[in-house]
Design a protein around this motif. Structure first.
Motif, PDB file in Angstrom:
ATOM      1  N   HIS A 249      -0.106   2.644  -3.226  1.00  0.00           N
ATOM      2  CA  HIS A 249      -1.415   3.294  -3.216  1.00  0.00           C
ATOM      3  C   HIS A 249      -1.362   4.624  -2.466  1.00  0.00           C
ATOM      4  O   HIS A 249      -2.090   5.562  -2.817  1.00  0.00           O
ATOM      5  CB  HIS A 249      -2.450   2.355  -2.598  1.00  0.00           C
ATOM      6  CG  HIS A 249      -2.548   1.051  -3.310  1.00  0.00           C
ATOM      7  ND1 HIS A 249      -2.469  -0.164  -2.678  1.00  0.00           N
ATOM      8  CD2 HIS A 249      -2.670   0.767  -4.632  1.00  0.00           C
ATOM      9  CE1 HIS A 249      -2.555  -1.139  -3.575  1.00  0.00           C
ATOM     10  NE2 HIS A 249      -2.678  -0.596  -4.759  1.00  0.00           N
TER      11      HIS A 249
ATOM     12  N   ASP B 142       0.805  -1.221   0.000  1.00  0.00           N
ATOM     13  CA  ASP B 142       0.000   0.000   0.000  1.00  0.00           C
ATOM     14  C   ASP B 142       0.837   1.270   0.000  1.00  0.00           C
ATOM     15  O   ASP B 142       0.275   2.373  -0.064  1.00  0.00           O
ATOM     16  CB  ASP B 142      -0.980   0.003   1.174  1.00  0.00           C
ATOM     17  CG  ASP B 142      -2.404  -0.305   0.724  1.00  0.00           C
ATOM     18  OD1 ASP B 142      -2.566  -0.946  -0.333  1.00  0.00           O
ATOM     19  OD2 ASP B 142      -3.356   0.103   1.415  1.00  0.00           O
TER      20      ASP B 142
ATOM     21  N   TYR C 285       5.169   3.526 -13.262  1.00  0.00           N
ATOM     22  CA  TYR C 285       4.031   4.431 -13.129  1.00  0.00           C
ATOM     23  C   TYR C 285       4.352   5.897 -13.414  1.00  0.00           C
ATOM     24  O   TYR C 285       3.433   6.718 -13.526  1.00  0.00           O
ATOM     25  CB  TYR C 285       3.441   4.319 -11.716  1.00  0.00           C
ATOM     26  CG  TYR C 285       2.818   2.977 -11.453  1.00  0.00           C
ATOM     27  CD1 TYR C 285       1.560   2.665 -11.958  1.00  0.00           C
ATOM     28  CD2 TYR C 285       3.474   2.015 -10.700  1.00  0.00           C
ATOM     29  CE1 TYR C 285       0.977   1.432 -11.720  1.00  0.00           C
ATOM     30  CE2 TYR C 285       2.913   0.778 -10.452  1.00  0.00           C
ATOM     31  CZ  TYR C 285       1.663   0.490 -10.966  1.00  0.00           C
ATOM     32  OH  TYR C 285       1.095  -0.729 -10.733  1.00  0.00           O
TER      33      TYR C 285
ATOM     34  N   PHE D 246       0.137   7.144  -4.889  1.00  0.00           N
ATOM     35  CA  PHE D 246      -0.847   7.464  -5.923  1.00  0.00           C
ATOM     36  C   PHE D 246      -1.941   8.377  -5.353  1.00  0.00           C
ATOM     37  O   PHE D 246      -2.389   9.329  -6.007  1.00  0.00           O
ATOM     38  CB  PHE D 246      -1.448   6.183  -6.488  1.00  0.00           C
ATOM     39  CG  PHE D 246      -2.348   6.398  -7.675  1.00  0.00           C
ATOM     40  CD1 PHE D 246      -1.910   7.092  -8.790  1.00  0.00           C
ATOM     41  CD2 PHE D 246      -3.633   5.890  -7.682  1.00  0.00           C
ATOM     42  CE1 PHE D 246      -2.737   7.290  -9.891  1.00  0.00           C
ATOM     43  CE2 PHE D 246      -4.474   6.079  -8.772  1.00  0.00           C
ATOM     44  CZ  PHE D 246      -4.024   6.781  -9.880  1.00  0.00           C
ATOM     45  N   ALA D 247      -2.371   8.100  -4.105  1.00  0.00           N
ATOM     46  CA  ALA D 247      -3.383   8.941  -3.464  1.00  0.00           C
ATOM     47  C   ALA D 247      -2.861  10.365  -3.271  1.00  0.00           C
ATOM     48  O   ALA D 247      -3.602  11.341  -3.441  1.00  0.00           O
ATOM     49  CB  ALA D 247      -3.794   8.345  -2.116  1.00  0.00           C
TER      50      ALA D 247
END
Length: 202
Positions: free
Chosen positions: A75, A72, A110, A78-79
């Motif tokens: 994540h 995570d 990414y 990315f958040a």
């Protein structure tokens, strides 16, 4: 004061009653997200411990770079690329040697999607013998543990966490019994030992 809120207690396979690693630790009211495995951010927000969501996270500590302990992190970055979070001070990220290379490889995949929009990412690789000062007078000290690493990091870590009053909590990280954990846990007020694979399946 040191508090551990267990969001997941280890293991790569989630079940209806058991989730991969994730810990929300507060040291003298300073919050630390430790080992954010798969689903950690959702469980953190659901727990009520982070009412502002990812804006409540200012430090992330990793014991090692296996997916069940750090998935995570992807994540979270990315958040933070989203325009929704408003916090602007740096996000501090600590982990074993190999962490920067791991982040470079994620960026290769990414690209700019992992660049926090409003916050600078401060990455620090640490190992045994290093002391990380915490706001309020506490500290964090890693120690090496016995856990196989074959690709991403040179070794895995456990942590000794001390508050300003001298209380000591020790987190085993992902390890079996080892002399380093025994020594680190000596005199601890709290010992958090992760459990993942039952002996008959190891």
């Amino acid at each position: 004061m040191i508090r551990f809120h267990i969001l997941g207690a280890g293991g790569a396979v989630p079940t209806p009653t058991h989730n991969p690693a994730a810990y929300w630790v507060t040291v003298d009211d300073h919050p630390i997200l430790m080992d954010p495995g798969p689903g950690a951010l959702v469980r953190l927000v659901q727990s009520g411990q982070a009412p502002q969501g990812v804006d409540d996270i200012d430090m992330v500590i990793l014991t090692h770079l296996h997916p069940d302990h750090c998935a995570d992190l992807l994540h979270l970055l990315f958040a933070l690329h989203s325009p929704v979070p408003t916090r602007t001070d740096p996000l501090k990220l600590f982990g074993p040697p190999g962490l920067r290379s791991y982040l470079d490889q994620l960026t290769t995949i990414y690209g700019s999607w992992l660049e926090p929009r409003a916050r600078k990412l401060e990455v620090t690789e640490i190992g045994p013998g290093v002391t990380v000062p915490l706001p309020g007078g506490g500290s964090l000290r890693p120690f090496k543990v016995n856990h196989p690493q074959d690709r991403l990091a040179k070794f895995a870590l456990g942590y000794r966490i001390q508050d300003a009053a001298g209380h000591l909590a020790v987190f085993s990280g992902d390890t079996g019994p080892c002399a380093e954990l025994n020594e680190a846990a000596r005199g601890a007020d709290l010992l958090v030992v992760e459990c993942s694979t039952p002996d008959h399946l190891a």
